[in-house]
Structure formats: C-alpha cells, structure tokens
Design a protein around this motif. Structure first.
Motif, PDB file in Angstrom:
ATOM      1  N   PRO A  46       5.710  30.481  34.010  1.00 50.51           N
ATOM      2  CA  PRO A  46       5.727  29.497  35.061  1.00 50.51           C
ATOM      3  C   PRO A  46       6.203  28.609  34.771  1.00 50.51           C
ATOM      4  CG  PRO A  46       3.305  30.058  34.000  1.00 50.51           C
ATOM      5  CD  PRO A  46       4.468  30.811  33.309  1.00 50.51           C
ATOM      6  N   ARG A  47       6.799  28.097  34.066  1.00 46.74           N
ATOM      7  CA  ARG A  47       7.647  26.423  33.281  1.00 46.74           C
ATOM      8  C   ARG A  47       8.985  26.772  33.374  1.00 46.74           C
ATOM      9  NH1 ARG A  47       6.744  25.330  28.374  1.00 46.74           N
ATOM     10  NH2 ARG A  47       6.790  23.153  28.967  1.00 46.74           N
ATOM     11  N   HIS A  48       9.563  27.801  33.908  1.00 47.17           N
ATOM     12  CA  HIS A  48      11.123  27.989  33.845  1.00 47.17           C
ATOM     13  C   HIS A  48      11.805  28.986  35.053  1.00 47.17           C
ATOM     14  CE1 HIS A  48      10.180  28.539  29.631  1.00 47.17           C
ATOM     15  NE2 HIS A  48      10.730  28.237  29.470  1.00 47.17           N
ATOM     16  N   LEU A  49      12.614  27.752  35.364  1.00 44.71           N
ATOM     17  CA  LEU A  49      13.836  28.105  36.433  1.00 44.71           C
ATOM     18  C   LEU A  49      15.468  28.153  35.902  1.00 44.71           C
ATOM     19  CD1 LEU A  49      12.075  25.723  38.995  1.00 44.71           C
ATOM     20  CD2 LEU A  49      12.359  28.291  38.967  1.00 44.71           C
ATOM     21  N   ALA A  91       5.695  24.641  20.072  1.00 44.31           N
ATOM     22  CA  ALA A  91       5.184  25.500  20.771  1.00 44.31           C
ATOM     23  C   ALA A  91       4.833  24.636  22.378  1.00 44.31           C
ATOM     24  CB  ALA A  91       4.336  26.743  21.122  1.00 44.31           C
ATOM     25  N   SER A  92       4.234  25.400  23.795  1.00 44.04           N
ATOM     26  CA  SER A  92       3.551  24.429  24.754  1.00 44.04           C
ATOM     27  C   SER A  92       1.436  24.058  24.038  1.00 44.04           C
ATOM     28  CB  SER A  92       3.829  25.098  26.134  1.00 44.04           C
ATOM     29  OG  SER A  92       3.132  24.303  26.268  1.00 44.04           O
ATOM     30  N   GLU A  93       1.472  25.103  23.849  1.00 45.39           N
ATOM     31  CA  GLU A  93       0.448  24.957  23.036  1.00 45.39           C
ATOM     32  C   GLU A  93      -0.065  23.678  22.673  1.00 45.39           C
ATOM     33  OE1 GLU A  93      -1.718  28.785  21.209  1.00 45.39           O
ATOM     34  OE2 GLU A  93       0.158  28.492  19.640  1.00 45.39           O
ATOM     35  N   HIS A  94       0.702  23.748  21.017  1.00 46.83           N
ATOM     36  CA  HIS A  94       0.884  22.270  20.704  1.00 46.83           C
ATOM     37  C   HIS A  94       0.991  21.383  20.665  1.00 46.83           C
ATOM     38  CE1 HIS A  94       2.812  25.843  17.984  1.00 46.83           C
ATOM     39  NE2 HIS A  94       1.707  25.777  17.486  1.00 46.83           N
ATOM     40  N   GLU A  95       1.726  21.247  21.840  1.00 52.30           N
ATOM     41  CA  GLU A  95       1.981  19.739  22.549  1.00 52.30           C
ATOM     42  C   GLU A  95       0.400  19.348  23.204  1.00 52.30           C
ATOM     43  OE1 GLU A  95       7.015  20.655  22.905  1.00 52.30           O
ATOM     44  OE2 GLU A  95       6.053  21.361  24.587  1.00 52.30           O
ATOM     45  N   ARG A  96       0.140  20.520  24.469  1.00 51.73           N
ATOM     46  CA  ARG A  96      -0.810  20.194  24.915  1.00 51.73           C
ATOM     47  C   ARG A  96      -2.363  19.504  23.796  1.00 51.73           C
ATOM     48  NH1 ARG A  96      -1.165  24.010  29.769  1.00 51.73           N
ATOM     49  NH2 ARG A  96      -3.043  22.646  30.473  1.00 51.73           N
ATOM     50  N   ASP A 149      10.139  13.388  22.820  1.00 54.11           N
ATOM     51  CA  ASP A 149      10.487  13.970  23.628  1.00 54.11           C
ATOM     52  C   ASP A 149       9.352  14.065  24.079  1.00 54.11           C
ATOM     53  OD1 ASP A 149      12.214  16.200  22.969  1.00 54.11           O
ATOM     54  OD2 ASP A 149      10.632  17.463  22.151  1.00 54.11           O
ATOM     55  N   VAL A 150       8.767  13.240  25.441  1.00 51.94           N
ATOM     56  CA  VAL A 150       7.139  13.159  26.185  1.00 51.94           C
ATOM     57  C   VAL A 150       7.066  14.668  26.507  1.00 51.94           C
ATOM     58  CG1 VAL A 150       6.895  11.690  28.026  1.00 51.94           C
ATOM     59  CG2 VAL A 150       8.763  10.462  26.831  1.00 51.94           C
ATOM     60  N   LEU A 151       5.366  13.897  25.829  1.00 53.10           N
ATOM     61  CA  LEU A 151       4.372  15.201  26.201  1.00 53.10           C
ATOM     62  C   LEU A 151       3.502  15.072  27.100  1.00 53.10           C
ATOM     63  CD1 LEU A 151       3.899  16.450  22.885  1.00 53.10           C
ATOM     64  CD2 LEU A 151       5.860  17.064  24.136  1.00 53.10           C
ATOM     65  N   PHE A 152       3.128  15.895  27.853  1.00 50.52           N
ATOM     66  CA  PHE A 152       2.410  15.702  29.319  1.00 50.52           C
ATOM     67  C   PHE A 152       1.170  16.451  29.187  1.00 50.52           C
ATOM     68  CE2 PHE A 152       2.918  12.403  32.768  1.00 50.52           C
ATOM     69  CZ  PHE A 152       3.994  11.069  31.814  1.00 50.52           C
ATOM     70  N   PRO A 153      -0.096  16.008  29.805  1.00 51.68           N
ATOM     71  CA  PRO A 153      -1.253  17.020  30.409  1.00 51.68           C
ATOM     72  C   PRO A 153      -0.714  18.192  30.980  1.00 51.68           C
ATOM     73  CG  PRO A 153      -1.737  14.857  30.547  1.00 51.68           C
ATOM     74  CD  PRO A 153      -0.296  15.226  30.033  1.00 51.68           C
ATOM     75  N   GLN A 154      -1.047  19.003  30.345  1.00 49.40           N
ATOM     76  CA  GLN A 154      -1.181  20.666  31.547  1.00 49.40           C
ATOM     77  C   GLN A 154       0.526  20.796  31.442  1.00 49.40           C
ATOM     78  OE1 GLN A 154      -2.881  19.809  35.430  1.00 49.40           O
ATOM     79  NE2 GLN A 154      -4.991  21.105  34.286  1.00 49.40           N
ATOM     80  N   ILE A 155       1.143  19.788  31.202  1.00 47.98           N
ATOM     81  CA  ILE A 155       2.985  20.194  31.632  1.00 47.98           C
ATOM     82  C   ILE A 155       3.274  20.499  29.953  1.00 47.98           C
ATOM     83  CG2 ILE A 155       4.613  19.091  31.729  1.00 47.98           C
ATOM     84  CD1 ILE A 155       3.059  19.486  34.471  1.00 47.98           C
ATOM     85  N   GLY A 156       2.770  19.710  28.602  1.00 50.96           N
ATOM     86  CA  GLY A 156       3.483  20.137  27.463  1.00 50.96           C
ATOM     87  C   GLY A 156       4.825  18.927  27.082  1.00 50.96           C
ATOM     88  N   GLU A 157       6.023  19.468  27.145  1.00 53.93           N
ATOM     89  CA  GLU A 157       7.432  18.054  27.552  1.00 53.93           C
ATOM     90  C   GLU A 157       7.153  18.278  28.591  1.00 53.93           C
ATOM     91  OE1 GLU A 157      12.015  18.676  26.696  1.00 53.93           O
ATOM     92  OE2 GLU A 157      10.930  19.941  25.015  1.00 53.93           O
ATOM     93  N   ILE A 158       8.045  17.157  28.905  1.00 53.81           N
ATOM     94  CA  ILE A 158       8.395  17.009  30.250  1.00 53.81           C
ATOM     95  C   ILE A 158       9.458  15.353  30.122  1.00 53.81           C
ATOM     96  CG2 ILE A 158       7.092  14.112  30.967  1.00 53.81           C
ATOM     97  CD1 ILE A 158       6.330  15.407  33.808  1.00 53.81           C
ATOM     98  N   GLY A 199      13.456  16.658  33.732  1.00 54.99           N
ATOM     99  CA  GLY A 199      13.549  18.252  33.848  1.00 54.99           C
ATOM    100  C   GLY A 199      12.315  17.326  35.756  1.00 54.99           C
ATOM    101  N   PHE A 200      13.204  17.740  36.908  1.00 55.75           N
ATOM    102  CA  PHE A 200      11.903  17.455  38.363  1.00 55.75           C
ATOM    103  C   PHE A 200      11.486  18.152  38.669  1.00 55.75           C
ATOM    104  CE2 PHE A 200      13.004  16.304  42.793  1.00 55.75           C
ATOM    105  CZ  PHE A 200      12.259  14.920  43.197  1.00 55.75           C
ATOM    106  N   GLU A 201      11.942  19.307  38.698  1.00 53.04           N
ATOM    107  CA  GLU A 201      10.458  20.249  38.787  1.00 53.04           C
ATOM    108  C   GLU A 201       9.215  19.849  37.987  1.00 53.04           C
ATOM    109  OE1 GLU A 201      14.159  21.170  41.161  1.00 53.04           O
ATOM    110  OE2 GLU A 201      13.796  21.935  38.801  1.00 53.04           O
ATOM    111  N   ARG A 202       9.544  19.577  36.753  1.00 53.29           N
ATOM    112  CA  ARG A 202       8.622  19.417  35.948  1.00 53.29           C
ATOM    113  C   ARG A 202       7.947  18.292  36.371  1.00 53.29           C
ATOM    114  NH1 ARG A 202       9.068  21.950  30.139  1.00 53.29           N
ATOM    115  NH2 ARG A 202      10.188  23.727  30.644  1.00 53.29           N
ATOM    116  N   LEU A 203       8.362  17.185  36.297  1.00 50.78           N
ATOM    117  CA  LEU A 203       7.713  15.983  37.342  1.00 50.78           C
ATOM    118  C   LEU A 203       7.020  16.255  38.527  1.00 50.78           C
ATOM    119  CD1 LEU A 203       7.268  12.884  37.409  1.00 50.78           C
ATOM    120  CD2 LEU A 203       9.599  13.037  38.780  1.00 50.78           C
TER     121      LEU A 203
END
Length: 467
Positions: free
Chosen positions: A239-242, A339-344, A382-391, A438-442
C-alpha cells in the motif's frame, strides 16, 4: 445568464444575489421528492458540498424523468434562502437542461458505499465520488503549497529530465526507454544489444530521481527544487509503493546537516498548515468518513518540535523494546535498514511525535552521502511520520572528489558514465545538501487514506496500467 460555481454560492457572502437569476451546472448526486416538489442535489467539483435545486414536478416532468444519479444538468433560476437546514441558499429552478443522462442500471456510482478496491477498477469515474473529489482537490492545494513554500524562500524551480542514462539510486529498478525493435534488435559481434543504434545512442531509462541533475542546479543557482514524476520498476504491491509517482527534491548549496533538517521540518509543517488553512471542508469530510483522528493528527504535527535521533540511538531504543517483550516481524541490529514497523514504533509509541533520524551506516545508504569522520556512518536524514513511516529521505552530499570516487569504486559503479556529475566536485566544489519527498506519501498523511493507490488519479503498479 451568468454561471456561478457552487463553491462561490456556498462559501462567499451572496446576500446581494438573493432573488437574482443565476445559473449552476454540475452532476446529480441525488434526486428525491414527491408529486408536489422535487429536490435535486448537484455538485460541480469545486467544493465537497452540493447545492440544492428545487423544481416543480408538473413543470419539469420530462426533465425529471431523465435526471438520475450521475446525470449532468444545467439549471437556471432564482437564488433564494434555503427553507431547510444544512445550507443557506438553494436554487428555485426556472429552466433545466439535461446535458448527459446516466442509466441507473449501468452507472456504477449509485448512492451507496463502495469499497476502495471496486473504485480502483473504475478509476476513470472515481474522481466523481465525494472521497476522491476531496483527495484530488487537496492534491492540487498541496502542489500549490509546495511551489509557494520554495518560491517564498528564494528557491528556483529546476526541471530535471525524465529520460536519463544514470541510475541515481543504484538499484537498477528502471524502466528502459528504447526505439529499437524488441523482436529483432541490432546486435554487436558478441551478441549483446547494440545501443549505439538506439535513439539516444546508448541505453536510457525513465528517471528514478532528479537529484543528480538537481545538484548541478544547486551548484550554480544556489537553491533549487525539482517537482515532477519519477519511475521505479520495483515489483512491489504494498500500500506504500507506486511505479510512477511524483517527487519534490530541493538541493541547496552551503547547507549542513542542521540547516537541512531545519528545512525538512519547516517544509512539512508548512504543507500541513496549508492543508488545515485551505482544505478544511475536505478535511472534515475525510475526518468523518476515512480517519476520525485525521485533523487532530495534522494539528499535532505543526504544534510539536520534531525529534532529532541518531540511527545508533534509535537501534538501542528498538533493542530495549524487544528486550521488554515488543514483537517485530523484522529483526533489528546495527547496520540493518529499518522497516516501516520499526519507524512507526519510534514515532507512534516511543516518542509520540515525528522523528528525524540522522547518521546512518554508510553501507545501507547511497554513494553520494557525506561520510562522517567515524568511517562507518554518513550524514543521511529520514523524516519519520505517524502511520506513514519514512516520508522524507535526504542527506548532506559528499563534496570531496576523492571520497566520492573512492565510494563509487567500492560499489563497483561505472565512473565513466558519471563524469558529468563528478565535474561538480572537480570544479568549484562546495558543501551542499538536499532531500526528496514522495508527493504521494505526503498525500497519504494529509488525507488519512490508507493506500497510496488512492491519492494519485491513475495509479501505476505491477500489472496495472489502466486508463
């Protein structure tokens, strides 16, 4: 008769128009009523809300038979104060034109709930739904906010090429561009494809990043940003890749790690604040229908200072959490990519605020990142955000020609194809830094949507290139 956009009639002071003849046009959301009166809700895309049209069934019998959900109509009539609740004004119909009918037996967007999976199958129609109308309006506003942010701070908009012969990330996940006959390409004596006969005379591909070209701009113009589509041939169905997405990549001469992370934080907060200031109608809808903590989460971002966290310290925090019973799917150790789970976990459970992680092991980061004195880490961020991980991913760039070429040799990179890039270190090299968002991550973050396929009009993923 003058046509008014629905946004203007519902959001501006239109007291002076009450009793005036106006025209509205749009697509029918609902039609209801009885033998005495008909109520038609229409939407023209300018706002999440509909305007109500009141029509006399006896006068518009033929038109009302043709008006169903999804039909496109134009209405001329008087703007009057609404007799019902929910909006201040409505339109008393004097003339109705049906531009396009929508057969209720085949039109797929009837007034009911639809799954996101179903809506992806009808991607050409899904922008007509309330949810995707809100997302696409917010996508416009976020793009406008990005350009405004950089323009106000003296950055120059720099156009990097979409077709390139260099792989910025070094992962080889690029879409090849060629005009050769794939069934019978020209070949060299050794049997390999002779790309000298291709359009560009060499192997080329769609860009994975505008960064390398952006560095050329920064070392001449001082501060630049790129904003355009990028392409990754990564066979990932998460759900995080295009495969096709948009990137914002500023590059700045004379920035160090502190000024870089300060810009990253300022930029993200500016975009989130813009959403709150300019998209509240759409945010309130998404907060109600998609994620009921969305607005609260956005406000929390702009009200808190981001944590600066060295990678080594982050690993210690994660290892301590594991020792206390925290379960992760992927292992944690110094030198591995998070991994995303670690970042979150770091963002959502430990610090409960956004985190900017810095000083990563050089072996898991790109060749162009500035090496620290310890010989083990680089000045990556790396800027890490809630629900997203790396943004956001960024770094101070290695300005030393010797260190940069040594690192390229370590990785077995073809220096000959990168001579143009190395010239920035040969001739007047300077400290510089940059990042990529990544614009779509934002868009995932500011809309609360769960899948990146739902924040771009026409998603491109493995086996999917419809519309």
């Amino acid at each position: 008769m003058k046509r008014y956009e629905i946004k203007y009639l519902l959001k501006e002071d239109v007291s002076g128009l009450i009793g005036s003849d106006i025209c509205v046009k749009g697509w029918v959301r609902t039609k209801r009523g009885n033998k005495n009166v008909a109520f038609i809700a229409i939407n023209d895309g300018s706002i999440i809300h509909n305007i109500q049209v009141v029509a006399d069934p006896a006068r518009f019998e033929d038109e009302l038979k043709r008006i169903t959900t999804g039909a496109c109509i134009g209405v001329e009539g008087k703007l009057v104060e609404s007799q019902g609740s929910g909006q201040a004004v409505e339109v008393q119909a004097e003339r109705i034109v049906v531009y396009g009918e929508a057969d209720p037996d085949t039109y797929p967007l009837q007034k009911k709930g639809h799954s996101m999976e179903f809506l992806r199958e009808i991607g050409h129609l899904r922008p007509r739904t309330n949810t995707f109308g809100a997302v696409m309006r917010m996508r416009h506003h976020m793009a406008y906010a990005i350009h405004t942010f950089f323009h106000e701070r003296g950055f120059f908009y720099f156009h990097s090429p979409l077709i390139t012969a260099s792989d910025c990330e070094g992962a080889g996940e690029m879409f090849q561009v060629t005009t050769l006959d794939l069934n019978n390409p020209p070949r060299k004596e050794d049997g390999s494809v002779d790309y000298s006969q291709d359009f560009f005379g060499k192997m080329t591909a769609l860009t994975v990043s505008g960064q390398l070209e952006g560095e050329l701009g920064a070392t001449s113009l001082g501060k630049i940003y790129t904003f355009g589509p990028t392409f990754r041939a990564e066979n990932s169905n998460t759900p995080r890749h295009l495969a096709e997405f948009w990137m914002i990549e500023p590059e700045m001469a004379f920035y160090d790690l502190d000024s870089l992370t300060a810009l990253e934080e300022e930029f993200i907060k500016y975009c989130v604040r813009w959403a709150l200031d300019h998209c509240m109608d759409d945010l309130e809808f998404l907060n109600k229908m998609i994620d009921n903590s969305l607005i609260e989460r956005l406000r929390s971002v702009i009200e808190t200072e981001f944590v600066r966290l060295p990678y080594t310290e982050g690993i210690k925090i994660l290892e301590e959490a594991i020792a206390k019973g925290k379960k992760f799917e992927f292992p944690v150790s110094w030198g591995t990519d998070l991994a995303s789970e670690h970042e979150r976990y770091l963002v959502e459970e430990h610090f409960r605020k956004p985190v900017i992680m810095v000083d990563y092991p050089k072996d898991i980061k790109a060749f162009y990142m500035k090496q620290n004195d310890d010989g083990r880490t680089v000045q990556g961020t790396d800027v890490l955000f809630p629900q997203i991980g790396e943004i956001i991913g960024g770094s101070v760039r290695e300005e030393s020609y010797d260190k940069l070429t040594a690192r390229m040799d370590e990785l077995g990179m073809d220096r000959a194809s990168m001579e143009w890039y190395l010239d920035t270190r040969r001739f007047g090299t300077c400290p510089h830094a940059g990042f990529g968002l990544g614009f779509e991550r934002l868009m995932l973050f500011v809309t609360g949507m769960a899948n990146i396929r739902d924040v771009i009009p026409f998603p491109r993923t493995p086996k999917t290139a419809e519309f």
